[in-house]
Design an enzyme around this catalytic site. Sequence first.
Site, short mmCIF file in Angstrom:
data_model
loop_
_atom_site.label_atom_id
_atom_site.label_comp_id
_atom_site.label_asym_id
_atom_site.label_seq_id
_atom_site.Cartn_x
_atom_site.Cartn_y
_atom_site.Cartn_z
N ILE A 1 5.50 -4.69 9.92
CA ILE A 1 5.67 -4.24 8.54
C ILE A 1 5.27 -2.77 8.57
CG2 ILE A 1 4.89 -4.48 6.17
CD1 ILE A 1 4.65 -7.50 6.68
N LYS B 1 -0.01 -10.06 8.40
CA LYS B 1 0.19 -8.65 8.75
C LYS B 1 -1.15 -8.15 9.26
CE LYS B 1 1.20 -4.06 6.94
NZ LYS B 1 1.48 -3.22 5.75
N TYR C 1 -13.11 -4.52 -2.21
CA TYR C 1 -14.30 -4.16 -2.98
C TYR C 1 -15.26 -5.33 -3.18
CZ TYR C 1 -17.43 -1.78 -6.16
OH TYR C 1 -18.55 -1.23 -6.72
N ARG D 1 -9.21 -0.54 4.73
CA ARG D 1 -9.03 -0.31 3.30
C ARG D 1 -9.83 -1.27 2.43
NH1 ARG D 1 -4.92 3.00 1.29
NH2 ARG D 1 -3.49 3.84 2.84
N TYR E 1 -2.43 -10.21 4.47
CA TYR E 1 -2.45 -8.81 4.91
C TYR E 1 -3.89 -8.43 5.21
CZ TYR E 1 -1.82 -3.69 4.60
OH TYR E 1 -1.81 -2.34 4.82
N THR F 1 0.83 -1.20 0.00
CA THR F 1 0.00 0.00 0.00
C THR F 1 0.86 1.25 0.00
OG1 THR F 1 -1.69 -1.19 1.26
CG2 THR F 1 -1.82 1.21 1.23
N THR F 2 1.90 1.27 0.86
CA THR F 2 2.78 2.43 0.96
C THR F 2 3.53 2.67 -0.33
OG1 THR F 2 3.04 1.82 3.28
CG2 THR F 2 4.49 3.52 2.46
#
Length: 295
Positions: free
Chosen positions: A207, A165, A111, A142, A137, A48-49
């Site tokens: 992480i 994570k 989604y 999100r 993850y 994501t980052t």
Amino acid sequence: MKKPVFTGAGVAIITPMLPDGSVNYEELGRILDDQIAHHTDAIIICGTTGESATLSHEEHTECIRYTVKRVAGRVPVIAGTGSNDTSYAIKLSQQAEADGADALLLVTPYYNKSTQRGLIAHYTAIANSVHLPCIVYNVPSRTGVNVKPETLAQLCKIPNINGVKEASSDIVQIAEIKELCGDELNIYSGNDNQIVPILAVGGVGVISVLSNVAPQMTHDICQLWFDGKTEESLKLQLQAMGLVRALFKECNPIPVKWAMNRLGWNVGSVRLPLVDASPEVQQMLETELKKNGLL
């Protein structure tokens, strides 16, 4: 017992951009070398980052390939290859394996809002398509979906589903994961404000977004804990709290990219639909970077 892919602080690394919006591989290489020099324990690329959501397929695969080559085995490289399309996640994962990644980070399908049975089928299909260790993850804020402890208890029976994570922010849930999965699933904090709490319930590391700007501090929070110096570890965790708040005041990676530029790196801007940090967030970051001796 499953051996962790790494213990300590893995950096969820940003993707530097040139003024035209393309990936700045030269700067990425410099950042990777600096992270390793400051004792980061693993590199997580295209998470994501790293703005994976707006990287093209070619950019995504090239970032992984470049990182593997640049890191050259000094620390593990974990490739973000998750997707809400299982077949595409398999394609990305197989390519990352072929290109030399050490493990995979697989975000929960977003989604689609899969059921827990669907999550089991999704992760099973990906894990069975590769030989690499896989880290689930879980980031409900999100994706709109929470991976329940009972689901992870089923998934950890698969030999190469190695870790999770956890970014649910629910410490009770995380303790329940440890209760149900024991040593068959390695737990990483997905939140920089919960490193010590998650280590305290059996986690093996983090992480981290914070590691982009403070790699040594983030490593030390974990290492002090592992060394039995829990008070010192907690002291560093608390010291970092203001900076962590600033790094998440707006959607990640907006603040961390601004902070990296302020620290002298040439990481460029974020890609639309994200926009640069607001003046308020810039001021917060300025204050906290100075408070932590980073400026």
